[in-house]
Design a protein around this motif. Structure first.
Motif, PDB file in Angstrom:
ATOM      1  N   THR A 182     -24.877   5.686  67.231  1.00  0.00           N
ATOM      2  CA  THR A 182     -25.848   4.652  66.883  1.00  0.00           C
ATOM      3  C   THR A 182     -26.296   4.797  65.431  1.00  0.00           C
ATOM      4  OG1 THR A 182     -26.647   4.487  69.172  1.00  0.00           O
ATOM      5  CG2 THR A 182     -28.123   3.694  67.445  1.00  0.00           C
ATOM      6  N   TYR A 183     -26.476   6.033  64.992  1.00  0.00           N
ATOM      7  CA  TYR A 183     -26.888   6.289  63.606  1.00  0.00           C
ATOM      8  C   TYR A 183     -25.831   5.810  62.618  1.00  0.00           C
ATOM      9  CZ  TYR A 183     -27.470   8.961  59.320  1.00  0.00           C
ATOM     10  OH  TYR A 183     -27.554   9.332  58.010  1.00  0.00           O
ATOM     11  N   LYS A 184     -24.560   6.071  62.912  1.00  0.00           N
ATOM     12  CA  LYS A 184     -23.480   5.621  62.026  1.00  0.00           C
ATOM     13  C   LYS A 184     -23.450   4.088  61.951  1.00  0.00           C
ATOM     14  CE  LYS A 184     -21.534   9.535  60.779  1.00  0.00           C
ATOM     15  NZ  LYS A 184     -21.503   9.949  59.351  1.00  0.00           N
ATOM     16  N   ILE A 185     -23.697   3.445  63.072  1.00  0.00           N
ATOM     17  CA  ILE A 185     -23.742   1.983  63.084  1.00  0.00           C
ATOM     18  C   ILE A 185     -24.928   1.489  62.257  1.00  0.00           C
ATOM     19  CG2 ILE A 185     -24.061  -0.053  64.549  1.00  0.00           C
ATOM     20  CD1 ILE A 185     -22.562   1.533  66.762  1.00  0.00           C
ATOM     21  N   ALA A 186     -26.066   2.179  62.382  1.00  0.00           N
ATOM     22  CA  ALA A 186     -27.244   1.818  61.591  1.00  0.00           C
ATOM     23  C   ALA A 186     -26.956   1.951  60.096  1.00  0.00           C
ATOM     24  CB  ALA A 186     -28.434   2.682  61.987  1.00  0.00           C
ATOM     25  N   CYS A 187     -26.239   2.998  59.718  1.00  0.00           N
ATOM     26  CA  CYS A 187     -25.862   3.173  58.306  1.00  0.00           C
ATOM     27  C   CYS A 187     -25.011   1.996  57.834  1.00  0.00           C
ATOM     28  CB  CYS A 187     -25.092   4.477  58.120  1.00  0.00           C
ATOM     29  SG  CYS A 187     -26.080   5.976  58.278  1.00  0.00           S
ATOM     30  N   GLY A 188     -24.091   1.559  58.692  1.00  0.00           N
ATOM     31  CA  GLY A 188     -23.243   0.421  58.346  1.00  0.00           C
ATOM     32  C   GLY A 188     -24.035  -0.862  58.221  1.00  0.00           C
ATOM     33  N   LEU A 189     -24.988  -1.058  59.107  1.00  0.00           N
ATOM     34  CA  LEU A 189     -25.841  -2.248  59.019  1.00  0.00           C
ATOM     35  C   LEU A 189     -26.614  -2.262  57.708  1.00  0.00           C
ATOM     36  CD1 LEU A 189     -27.178  -2.268  62.679  1.00  0.00           C
ATOM     37  CD2 LEU A 189     -25.788  -4.064  61.639  1.00  0.00           C
ATOM     38  N   ARG A 190     -27.110  -1.105  57.324  1.00  0.00           N
ATOM     39  CA  ARG A 190     -27.859  -1.011  56.069  1.00  0.00           C
ATOM     40  C   ARG A 190     -26.943  -1.305  54.884  1.00  0.00           C
ATOM     41  NH1 ARG A 190     -32.681   0.441  55.863  1.00  0.00           N
ATOM     42  NH2 ARG A 190     -32.652   1.501  57.872  1.00  0.00           N
ATOM     43  N   LYS A 191     -25.733  -0.769  54.930  1.00  0.00           N
ATOM     44  CA  LYS A 191     -24.777  -1.010  53.848  1.00  0.00           C
ATOM     45  C   LYS A 191     -24.459  -2.503  53.706  1.00  0.00           C
ATOM     46  CE  LYS A 191     -19.883  -0.277  52.674  1.00  0.00           C
ATOM     47  NZ  LYS A 191     -20.079  -0.357  51.205  1.00  0.00           N
ATOM     48  N   GLN A 192     -24.369  -3.196  54.832  1.00  0.00           N
ATOM     49  CA  GLN A 192     -24.013  -4.611  54.806  1.00  0.00           C
ATOM     50  C   GLN A 192     -25.214  -5.525  54.574  1.00  0.00           C
ATOM     51  OE1 GLN A 192     -20.935  -5.395  54.636  1.00  0.00           O
ATOM     52  NE2 GLN A 192     -20.083  -3.402  55.231  1.00  0.00           N
ATOM     53  N   GLY A 193     -26.409  -4.942  54.426  1.00  0.00           N
ATOM     54  CA  GLY A 193     -27.579  -5.749  54.099  1.00  0.00           C
ATOM     55  C   GLY A 193     -28.465  -6.121  55.266  1.00  0.00           C
ATOM     56  N   PHE A 194     -28.283  -5.460  56.419  1.00  0.00           N
ATOM     57  CA  PHE A 194     -29.082  -5.772  57.606  1.00  0.00           C
ATOM     58  C   PHE A 194     -30.064  -4.627  57.874  1.00  0.00           C
ATOM     59  CE2 PHE A 194     -25.025  -7.955  57.952  1.00  0.00           C
ATOM     60  CZ  PHE A 194     -25.407  -9.253  58.272  1.00  0.00           C
ATOM     61  N   SER A 195     -30.972  -4.406  56.941  1.00  0.00           N
ATOM     62  CA  SER A 195     -31.858  -3.235  57.019  1.00  0.00           C
ATOM     63  C   SER A 195     -32.803  -3.281  58.216  1.00  0.00           C
ATOM     64  CB  SER A 195     -32.667  -3.101  55.727  1.00  0.00           C
ATOM     65  OG  SER A 195     -33.444  -4.261  55.499  1.00  0.00           O
ATOM     66  N   LYS A 196     -33.264  -4.473  58.579  1.00  0.00           N
ATOM     67  CA  LYS A 196     -34.187  -4.560  59.713  1.00  0.00           C
ATOM     68  C   LYS A 196     -33.478  -4.283  61.040  1.00  0.00           C
ATOM     69  CE  LYS A 196     -37.499  -7.649  57.474  1.00  0.00           C
ATOM     70  NZ  LYS A 196     -38.183  -8.969  57.506  1.00  0.00           N
ATOM     71  N   LEU A 197     -32.230  -4.688  61.140  1.00  0.00           N
ATOM     72  CA  LEU A 197     -31.461  -4.363  62.343  1.00  0.00           C
ATOM     73  C   LEU A 197     -31.176  -2.859  62.393  1.00  0.00           C
ATOM     74  CD1 LEU A 197     -28.879  -7.305  62.564  1.00  0.00           C
ATOM     75  CD2 LEU A 197     -31.126  -7.080  63.658  1.00  0.00           C
ATOM     76  N   ALA A 198     -30.936  -2.267  61.229  1.00  0.00           N
ATOM     77  CA  ALA A 198     -30.727  -0.821  61.170  1.00  0.00           C
ATOM     78  C   ALA A 198     -31.973  -0.090  61.660  1.00  0.00           C
ATOM     79  CB  ALA A 198     -30.394  -0.394  59.742  1.00  0.00           C
ATOM     80  N   GLU A 199     -33.146  -0.564  61.257  1.00  0.00           N
ATOM     81  CA  GLU A 199     -34.399   0.050  61.699  1.00  0.00           C
ATOM     82  C   GLU A 199     -34.559  -0.034  63.209  1.00  0.00           C
ATOM     83  OE1 GLU A 199     -37.873  -1.275  59.654  1.00  0.00           O
ATOM     84  OE2 GLU A 199     -36.992  -0.979  57.675  1.00  0.00           O
ATOM     85  N   GLU A 200     -34.135  -1.154  63.799  1.00  0.00           N
ATOM     86  CA  GLU A 200     -34.225  -1.290  65.248  1.00  0.00           C
ATOM     87  C   GLU A 200     -33.442  -0.171  65.948  1.00  0.00           C
ATOM     88  OE1 GLU A 200     -35.777  -3.367  67.401  1.00  0.00           O
ATOM     89  OE2 GLU A 200     -36.877  -4.347  65.786  1.00  0.00           O
ATOM     90  N   LEU A 201     -32.248   0.123  65.446  1.00  0.00           N
ATOM     91  CA  LEU A 201     -31.440   1.181  66.056  1.00  0.00           C
ATOM     92  C   LEU A 201     -32.025   2.559  65.764  1.00  0.00           C
ATOM     93  CD1 LEU A 201     -27.754  -0.009  65.513  1.00  0.00           C
ATOM     94  CD2 LEU A 201     -29.334  -0.512  67.387  1.00  0.00           C
ATOM     95  N   GLU A 202     -32.470   2.766  64.543  1.00  0.00           N
ATOM     96  CA  GLU A 202     -33.053   4.072  64.187  1.00  0.00           C
ATOM     97  C   GLU A 202     -34.300   4.354  65.010  1.00  0.00           C
ATOM     98  OE1 GLU A 202     -31.502   3.838  59.541  1.00  0.00           O
ATOM     99  OE2 GLU A 202     -33.567   3.323  60.062  1.00  0.00           O
ATOM    100  N   ASN A 203     -35.124   3.337  65.233  1.00  0.00           N
ATOM    101  CA  ASN A 203     -36.325   3.515  66.060  1.00  0.00           C
ATOM    102  C   ASN A 203     -35.961   3.904  67.484  1.00  0.00           C
ATOM    103  OD1 ASN A 203     -37.861   2.826  63.867  1.00  0.00           O
ATOM    104  ND2 ASN A 203     -38.387   0.770  64.602  1.00  0.00           N
ATOM    105  N   ARG A 204     -34.907   3.308  68.008  1.00  0.00           N
ATOM    106  CA  ARG A 204     -34.475   3.636  69.362  1.00  0.00           C
ATOM    107  C   ARG A 204     -34.011   5.096  69.451  1.00  0.00           C
ATOM    108  NH1 ARG A 204     -34.168  -1.849  69.272  1.00  0.00           N
ATOM    109  NH2 ARG A 204     -34.157  -2.951  71.286  1.00  0.00           N
ATOM    110  N   ILE A 205     -33.318   5.549  68.435  1.00  0.00           N
ATOM    111  CA  ILE A 205     -32.896   6.959  68.411  1.00  0.00           C
ATOM    112  C   ILE A 205     -34.113   7.877  68.420  1.00  0.00           C
ATOM    113  CG2 ILE A 205     -31.781   8.768  67.041  1.00  0.00           C
ATOM    114  CD1 ILE A 205     -29.932   6.598  65.907  1.00  0.00           C
ATOM    115  N   MET A 206     -35.027   7.647  67.478  1.00  0.00           N
ATOM    116  CA  MET A 206     -36.186   8.529  67.327  1.00  0.00           C
ATOM    117  C   MET A 206     -37.077   8.501  68.565  1.00  0.00           C
ATOM    118  SD  MET A 206     -35.611   9.889  64.418  1.00  0.00           S
ATOM    119  CE  MET A 206     -37.156  10.751  64.178  1.00  0.00           C
ATOM    120  N   ASN A 207     -37.317   7.321  69.117  1.00  0.00           N
ATOM    121  CA  ASN A 207     -38.181   7.215  70.295  1.00  0.00           C
ATOM    122  C   ASN A 207     -37.589   7.954  71.489  1.00  0.00           C
ATOM    123  OD1 ASN A 207     -40.028   5.663  68.893  1.00  0.00           O
ATOM    124  ND2 ASN A 207     -39.278   3.706  69.691  1.00  0.00           N
ATOM    125  N   THR A 208     -36.287   7.810  71.699  1.00  0.00           N
ATOM    126  CA  THR A 208     -35.653   8.434  72.861  1.00  0.00           C
ATOM    127  C   THR A 208     -35.602   9.952  72.702  1.00  0.00           C
ATOM    128  OG1 THR A 208     -34.291   6.444  73.090  1.00  0.00           O
ATOM    129  CG2 THR A 208     -33.660   8.339  74.397  1.00  0.00           C
TER     130      THR A 208
END
Length: 267
Positions: free
Chosen positions: A143-169
């Motif tokens: 999930t983190y690697k996917i979040a990095c890719g989202l950030r690279k492609q300009g989808f920072s808010k979607l990346a945050e959604e995944l990062e939050n899910r990682i940290m919360n769990t």
């Protein structure tokens, strides 16, 4: 593997082309990288599924050397987003490949409270147990690697959604688990016991139990925390193409928001 190879060749070429003595070698690397890129888009893109397949296999039925796509929908296409393989494509081609991949990852086929399933929920009943990289597990590292890719492609808010899910769990479990079991409804299993003689209302027959204090889960969480403390986590959409802004807003309005929980009560 293909995108890693593409990036390795491209990065090497960019480094050595600065020295005239190695210009010829840089050109060779670029040619090899371009060959890989063409192969990925020509052979691994499934137009019916609007998604990249994970691998190819030999056509055994016809006993030929022709390679056929293995059409099992997995999270690996999401990790491609962190590659340079899309960088030199025309904008319309970037949209053609990137948009449907992101849409699928944020659909109920993949998105869970813990992050992204490693395999689509469609394949949950293909086995009679929960396999290591299957439909009922979500790996924080993946999930983190996917979040990095989202950030690279300009989808920072979607990346945050995944990062939050990682940290919360991870915080809810109190452990840096290798992966988390996820239910059909997307909820995460954070407490479990491998003993066979305990009373329980829920039993999962799993191939493996996740390892604890897994290094790549720790490093993913550490990176997320460090970058956020440095105030580098948010990016503006000012210079993004309209299709990216529209796609991100559309997905954010269609999923359940996952804010970062800071207290036990919030978790």
């Amino acid at each position: 593997i293909q995108t890693l190879s593409y990036d390795a060749l491209t990065n090497a070429a960019e480094l050595i082309e600065q020295d005239e003595k190695y210009t010829y070698l840089a050109e060779t690397y670029y040619l090899q990288a371009n060959k890989i890129q063409r192969g990925v888009f020509n052979s691994m893109w499934n137009p019916d599924e609007q998604y990249f397949v994970s691998c190819l296999e030999q056509d055994r039925a016809k006993k030929s050397d022709k390679m056929l796509p293995v059409s099992i929908t997995e999270s690996t296409a999401g990790r491609m987003l962190n590659s340079k393989i899309f960088d030199n494509l025309p904008e319309e081609d970037k949209k053609k490949y990137i948009e449907p991949v992101i849409k699928k990852l944020f659909s109920d086929k993949f998105l869970t409270d813990a992050g992204i399933r490693t395999r689509s929920r469609d394949y949950k009943y293909s086995l009679n147990f929960t396999d290591y990289h299957g439909s009922e597990v979500s790996w924080p590292m993946d999930t983190y690697k996917i979040a990095c890719g989202l950030r690279k492609q300009g989808f920072s808010k979607l990346a945050e959604e995944l990062e939050n899910r990682i940290m919360n769990t991870v915080n809810l479990a109190g452990k840096y688990l290798e992966f988390f079991f996820v239910r059909d409804d997307g909820s995460a299993v954070v407490n479990y016991d491998t003993k066979k003689d305990i009373e329980t209302t829920e039993i999962m027959v799993a191939q493996f139990a996740p390892e604890e204090d897994q290094g790549w889960t720790i490093s993913a969480c550490h990176y997320i925390e460090t970058v956020r403390k440095q105030g580098q986590i948010s990016e503006t959409q000012g210079n993004q193409p309209e299709w990216k802004i529209s796609l991100q807003n559309s997905i954010l309005s269609s999923i359940e928001h996952a804010p970062l929980c800071k207290t036990v009560e919030e978790l």
